[in-house]
Design a protein around this motif. Sequence first.
Motif, PDB file in Angstrom:
ATOM      1  N   ILE A  75       4.831  31.238 -22.291  1.00 30.66           N
ATOM      2  CA  ILE A  75       5.094  32.507 -21.601  1.00 30.66           C
ATOM      3  C   ILE A  75       3.978  32.797 -20.601  1.00 30.66           C
ATOM      4  O   ILE A  75       4.231  33.164 -19.445  1.00 30.66           O
ATOM      5  N   MET A  76       2.728  32.573 -21.030  1.00 33.56           N
ATOM      6  CA  MET A  76       1.607  32.801 -20.112  1.00 33.56           C
ATOM      7  C   MET A  76       1.702  31.898 -18.886  1.00 33.56           C
ATOM      8  O   MET A  76       1.505  32.337 -17.756  1.00 33.56           O
ATOM      9  N   ALA A  77       2.005  30.616 -19.136  1.00 28.52           N
ATOM     10  CA  ALA A  77       2.105  29.668 -18.016  1.00 28.52           C
ATOM     11  C   ALA A  77       3.184  30.117 -17.045  1.00 28.52           C
ATOM     12  O   ALA A  77       3.010  30.042 -15.825  1.00 28.52           O
ATOM     13  N   THR A  78       4.315  30.636 -17.591  1.00 35.64           N
ATOM     14  CA  THR A  78       5.401  31.094 -16.725  1.00 35.64           C
ATOM     15  C   THR A  78       4.933  32.260 -15.851  1.00 35.64           C
ATOM     16  O   THR A  78       5.177  32.279 -14.641  1.00 35.64           O
ATOM     17  N   LEU A  79       4.232  33.222 -16.473  1.00 35.25           N
ATOM     18  CA  LEU A  79       3.784  34.390 -15.702  1.00 35.25           C
ATOM     19  C   LEU A  79       2.759  33.996 -14.638  1.00 35.25           C
ATOM     20  O   LEU A  79       2.810  34.470 -13.502  1.00 35.25           O
ATOM     21  N   ILE A  80       1.809  33.120 -15.020  1.00 36.76           N
ATOM     22  CA  ILE A  80       0.797  32.697 -14.042  1.00 36.76           C
ATOM     23  C   ILE A  80       1.468  31.964 -12.881  1.00 36.76           C
ATOM     24  O   ILE A  80       1.148  32.201 -11.708  1.00 36.76           O
ATOM     25  N   THR A  81       2.429  31.099 -13.213  1.00 35.89           N
ATOM     26  CA  THR A  81       3.140  30.376 -12.151  1.00 35.89           C
ATOM     27  C   THR A  81       3.823  31.357 -11.212  1.00 35.89           C
ATOM     28  O   THR A  81       3.743  31.219  -9.987  1.00 35.89           O
ATOM     29  N   LEU A  82       4.466  32.373 -11.785  1.00 37.38           N
ATOM     30  CA  LEU A  82       5.151  33.370 -10.962  1.00 37.38           C
ATOM     31  C   LEU A  82       4.155  34.063 -10.021  1.00 37.38           C
ATOM     32  O   LEU A  82       4.398  34.194  -8.818  1.00 37.38           O
ATOM     33  N   LEU A  83       3.006  34.496 -10.579  1.00 35.01           N
ATOM     34  CA  LEU A  83       2.005  35.202  -9.773  1.00 35.01           C
ATOM     35  C   LEU A  83       1.478  34.334  -8.635  1.00 35.01           C
ATOM     36  O   LEU A  83       1.312  34.800  -7.511  1.00 35.01           O
ATOM     37  N   LEU A  84       1.198  33.054  -8.945  1.00 34.74           N
ATOM     38  CA  LEU A  84       0.637  32.170  -7.919  1.00 34.74           C
ATOM     39  C   LEU A  84       1.697  31.774  -6.888  1.00 34.74           C
ATOM     40  O   LEU A  84       1.402  31.611  -5.712  1.00 34.74           O
ATOM     41  N   ALA A  85       2.942  31.614  -7.355  1.00 36.22           N
ATOM     42  CA  ALA A  85       3.976  31.074  -6.465  1.00 36.22           C
ATOM     43  C   ALA A  85       4.556  32.140  -5.537  1.00 36.22           C
ATOM     44  O   ALA A  85       5.000  31.818  -4.446  1.00 36.22           O
ATOM     45  N   PHE A  86       4.535  33.396  -5.966  1.00 38.52           N
ATOM     46  CA  PHE A  86       5.212  34.425  -5.173  1.00 38.52           C
ATOM     47  C   PHE A  86       4.663  34.540  -3.743  1.00 38.52           C
ATOM     48  O   PHE A  86       5.434  34.517  -2.779  1.00 38.52           O
ATOM     49  N   PRO A  87       3.330  34.649  -3.573  1.00 41.66           N
ATOM     50  CA  PRO A  87       2.819  34.731  -2.195  1.00 41.66           C
ATOM     51  C   PRO A  87       3.176  33.499  -1.367  1.00 41.66           C
ATOM     52  O   PRO A  87       3.446  33.621  -0.162  1.00 41.66           O
ATOM     53  N   ILE A  88       3.208  32.338  -2.012  1.00 38.39           N
ATOM     54  CA  ILE A  88       3.540  31.114  -1.276  1.00 38.39           C
ATOM     55  C   ILE A  88       5.001  31.158  -0.833  1.00 38.39           C
ATOM     56  O   ILE A  88       5.329  30.861   0.318  1.00 38.39           O
ATOM     57  N   ALA A  89       5.876  31.564  -1.773  1.00 38.30           N
ATOM     58  CA  ALA A  89       7.300  31.659  -1.430  1.00 38.30           C
ATOM     59  C   ALA A  89       7.493  32.662  -0.304  1.00 38.30           C
ATOM     60  O   ALA A  89       8.263  32.444   0.633  1.00 38.30           O
ATOM     61  N   TRP A  90       6.774  33.772  -0.375  1.00 36.98           N
ATOM     62  CA  TRP A  90       6.871  34.796   0.673  1.00 36.98           C
ATOM     63  C   TRP A  90       6.423  34.235   2.007  1.00 36.98           C
ATOM     64  O   TRP A  90       7.057  34.439   3.043  1.00 36.98           O
ATOM     65  N   TYR A  91       5.326  33.480   1.977  1.00 33.59           N
ATOM     66  CA  TYR A  91       4.794  32.873   3.202  1.00 33.59           C
ATOM     67  C   TYR A  91       5.836  31.941   3.814  1.00 33.59           C
ATOM     68  O   TYR A  91       6.083  31.985   5.016  1.00 33.59           O
TER      69      TYR A  91
END
Lengths: 288, 283
Positions: A75-91
């Motif tokens: 669950i932690m890995a999923t949340l961290i991935t989401l946090l790190l990936a969101f700005p990249i996806a937005w970019y």
Amino acid sequence: MLRFSGKNLSFYLLLTPLLLTLVLLVILPQLDMLIVSLRERISYGEYTFSLLHYQEFVNEPFYWNTFLRTAVMSIMATLITLLLAFPIAWYIAKIAQGRNKSLIFLACLIPFWVSELVRTYGWMILLRESGVISVFLQWSGLASGPVEMLYNDITVMTGLVYASMLFMVVPLVSTLEGMDDSLVEAAYDLGASTFTVIRTVILPYAMPGVISGCIVVFMLTLGNYLTPTLLGGKDSLWFTEQIFTQFITRFNWEQGAAFGVLLLSLSSLIVWLGLKLSGQSFKKAVAS
Amino acid sequence: MIPSIPQSQAFRKTYTVYVGLFFLFLLAPLIVVAVFSLNDSLFPSLPWEGFTLDWYLEDTKERRGLFHDRAIVDSIGTSLMIAASVAILSVCVAVSNALLFERHQFRGKSVLYSLMLLPLVIPGVILGISVLSFSSGIANSLEDNYGLDFEFLRPGFLLIVLGQFAFISTMATLVISARLRKFDIELEEAALNLGASHFDVFRTITLPWLKPAIMGSAIVAFLMSFENFNTTLILAGSDSPLTITLFDRMREGSTPVLNAVSTLLMLGSGVLALASLFIQRKK
């Protein structure tokens, strides 16, 4: 009349391979695993129904601790991935333009084309005692001796997040690309702060992408074997390792099958919860 | 934020740096693997001792390059055979599945579709142990009751192919169905009106339309199979495929040969990735 029977014939011809695959490779094996997990061996070739292997799981703290640890870390890995990936996806979806955009998106896909084994091996070379980062730290004077960065939870977490990044970025990019920029502009015009815009406009819009990304990443992490074993070493305590140990090393298939049923139930439960909370259908979340 | 909203200089700079660091994070492990396969040293680590191709080509006792390492060359062969079988089998079944779901209306279609998606949400290890336990169960009962010994039901080539096929065929079905959905059914009707048989219509009209999706999903299926680890680990017999051989070696300790194999793998996947992009561009 003749045409009808032709149509029927082609229907059954097309149905057969699918049914064979589903029954022989998915349904019966899963049922078999459940049955094996519910039996106890009395003597050679003789079995009786028993909950022994589930009791073993409950009574042995080592097993359920590993189970809980795997769930929490996934669950932690999923949340961290989401946090790190969101700005990249937005970019990728909103800021990068034209050629640049497709190049960046392609770069995100590269790790997907490369075997997980090779990626994990790369991390081992970077992080171990004689590794690149350790040498660099000594050379720059930040460390006085070799630094061992393998075999701890932070490293395992890094590896897990790294392995799942792509499966988060892709669904996020495809949802965010569909969003009309004027929604964001309108919210700013009405005086919303950046935080409010993210919370009330962007996140609700991106929710389908967030949910399908999280489900896929969680499942892949929970079922991961390579990363915890190679980066976490002997004490990584990952549940898939327990399954593997019971099946291959100890040859205790009944216990291994019971662990398999437990892991599958956990993974299905979380997927179901995710879909329920977001009101999405299974078909849409998986097929996208 | 989006370009039309003004942001402070500092924010934009931080954002760009973040994106840069992200790509460093993404590519760093791959770069070090490739670089150290060319280092003239017995261990894949710093310091840099100079450029060499020994870890690919050399054949001495101390330095056995990958092309002379029997175990590795053999397991590459095994992996290629498995991947080719899985790709062909998956694509054939996927075309059939796509035609079934896109062209036919029947009761229970929705349930069947969900069942077909199921292998994508079953962890690979569990798919592996369930197939192993099921096939061993059959093999044991055949042996006990009839004295028949079917080697192919034990861990090895066939079980690996079947285990991987179970979820790779689902992926291929999704890709090929998506293409079939965009097909204009009137083209088939026109051909039928002009007197073509059902088989001719399929061969000369439907199949060419599906070709890019078929080629694309065959390439992805091949790669997914070649690189699969979780399911394969459980189902592998004595002739292990490449990923299993590499994994065993990695646990023993790393040598530059492992870097060389990994680099070769990266190049191979790179070529296939470009090929699949090229096919997509064409369609």
